[in-house]
Every structure is written in C-alpha cells, then in structure tokens.
Write a protein that holds these residues in place. Structure first.
Motif, PDB file in Angstrom:
ATOM      1  N   PRO A 243       0.808  -1.217   0.000  1.00 38.11           N
ATOM      2  CA  PRO A 243       0.000   0.000   0.000  1.00 38.11           C
ATOM      3  C   PRO A 243       0.848   1.276   0.000  1.00 38.11           C
ATOM      4  O   PRO A 243       1.887   1.347   0.642  1.00 38.11           O
ATOM      5  CB  PRO A 243      -0.823  -0.107   1.281  1.00 38.11           C
ATOM      6  N   ASP A 244       0.375   2.259  -0.760  1.00 35.72           N
ATOM      7  CA  ASP A 244       0.979   3.590  -0.762  1.00 35.72           C
ATOM      8  C   ASP A 244       0.373   4.457   0.331  1.00 35.72           C
ATOM      9  O   ASP A 244       0.965   5.445   0.753  1.00 35.72           O
ATOM     10  CB  ASP A 244       0.739   4.275  -2.120  1.00 35.72           C
ATOM     11  N   LEU A 245      -0.838   4.090   0.757  1.00 37.70           N
ATOM     12  CA  LEU A 245      -1.581   4.873   1.736  1.00 37.70           C
ATOM     13  C   LEU A 245      -2.306   3.911   2.673  1.00 37.70           C
ATOM     14  O   LEU A 245      -2.949   2.964   2.222  1.00 37.70           O
ATOM     15  CB  LEU A 245      -2.597   5.770   1.014  1.00 37.70           C
ATOM     16  N   LEU A 246      -2.171   4.149   3.964  1.00 35.74           N
ATOM     17  CA  LEU A 246      -2.853   3.337   4.969  1.00 35.74           C
ATOM     18  C   LEU A 246      -3.832   4.228   5.726  1.00 35.74           C
ATOM     19  O   LEU A 246      -3.442   5.238   6.315  1.00 35.74           O
ATOM     20  CB  LEU A 246      -1.843   2.725   5.950  1.00 35.74           C
ATOM     21  N   LEU A 247      -5.113   3.864   5.686  1.00 32.67           N
ATOM     22  CA  LEU A 247      -6.169   4.569   6.408  1.00 32.67           C
ATOM     23  C   LEU A 247      -6.712   3.627   7.472  1.00 32.67           C
ATOM     24  O   LEU A 247      -7.309   2.596   7.149  1.00 32.67           O
ATOM     25  CB  LEU A 247      -7.290   4.982   5.454  1.00 32.67           C
ATOM     26  N   THR A 248      -6.500   3.970   8.739  1.00 30.34           N
ATOM     27  CA  THR A 248      -6.930   3.125   9.848  1.00 30.34           C
ATOM     28  C   THR A 248      -8.009   3.845  10.642  1.00 30.34           C
ATOM     29  O   THR A 248      -7.771   4.943  11.159  1.00 30.34           O
ATOM     30  CB  THR A 248      -5.741   2.797  10.767  1.00 30.34           C
TER      31      THR A 248
END
Length: 176
Positions: free
Chosen positions: A88-93
C-alpha cells in the motif's frame, strides 16, 4: 449505586461479541468484491472523480478497521480494483474500535476518526473523493420504479434518516 446506561451495556456486549466472531473468508471476499462494484458504480457517475483517480493509477490504499482490512488500487480507467497482494501507498486506519460508536457517529453524519499514513498527495485525492462523490440513490431508484415513486421513496428515506439522527443525538452521552 451508579446505574449503567443500557446503551453502554449494549456497546460492551456487542464489542465482546465482535471480538469472538470471525467472518468466513469467502464472506469477506464476497463483501469486498461487492463493495468495489458499488464504488465503481458511483465513480462512473462522476467524470471528475474518475479523472482524478485515473491520475493515481496503480497506487494502492489499504483500509483498516480492527481485524478487517481491504486494499484497493486505482485503475487507468479511474475506477477501483482489489489489490490484496500489493504494497500500500496509503494506509487509512479507523481509530474507533466500537461498532456501536461507529454506527452512532455515522447516523449523526460525522466521519469516523482515521489515522493516515503514507503518500500525502494520494491522501489528498482520496479526501477529495470522500468530500465530493455521493451516491444518487434516487436516480438509481428512478430507473427501477420511475421518477415520481422514486422521489416519494427518497423523501420518505430522508425524513426517516433525519428522525433517526435526531433520536441518536438525544441519547445519553451525546454531546449534541
């Protein structure tokens, strides 16, 4: 003796139940595929959103909430596809662990708390999509039942949603 709110008791019970339940892999896979189909349906109604997403082609976002995660990549057509094995280039948690609190904030129209890690430019594009892309349920419904019934059903739905938001905002422990 302090009494406990039935809603907090329900939240605790649901939280404990959710910790012990695991959805079967086939169900998770099916839900993810259906979610991607729905997102692409909504994106196809918004040419600007597709153009913005097409510029991000190949970039992968990972959505994480508790044990559930989903990775999607932007396609050259400006749509989404599942990308389970990609980095992933972007992690949204999602930071709120309670399903009941998430549902309550969604009913109020609030966004959940999200921790963002990774590509800032990609995060800005995803934020633009979240802010500007909306599903026109009334338009889709009108294709099935016609314009007048769809408008009436959508009006009923909006009224019910507004009443539910008003009810939730008056629950104990709410700041509104």
């Amino acid at each position: 003796m302090a009494t406990q709110s039935p809603f907090s008791l329900l939240a605790d019970t649901l939280g404990k139940l959710a910790e012990n339940l695991k959805a079967p892999a086939w169900l998770v896979d099916e839900v993810q595929h259906r979610l991607v189909l729905f997102l692409n349906h909504v994106l196809m109604q918004e040419p600007e959103a597709q153009a913005r997403l097409a510029r991000q082609q190949g970039r992968v976002v990972r959505l994480q909430w508790r044990d559930f995660s989903m990775q999607m990549a932007a396609t050259p057509a400006g749509l989404c596809e599942l990308a389970p094995a990609a980095t992933p280039d972007l992690l949204l948690t999602v930071t709120d662990a309670s399903p009941l609190d998430l549902a309550r904030s969604a009913l109020r129209g609030d966004r959940p708390g999200v921790r963002i890690e990774g590509d800032v430019e990609f995060a800005a594009e995803v934020n633009w999509l979240v802010d500007h892309v909306r599903w026109d349920a009334e338009e889709d419904l009108s294709r099935l039942v016609g314009d007048a019934p769809a408008h009436a059903l959508a009006g009923f739905g909006r009224g019910a949603a507004q009443a539910l938001r008003a009810f939730v905002s008056k629950l104990p422990g709410q700041g509104r």
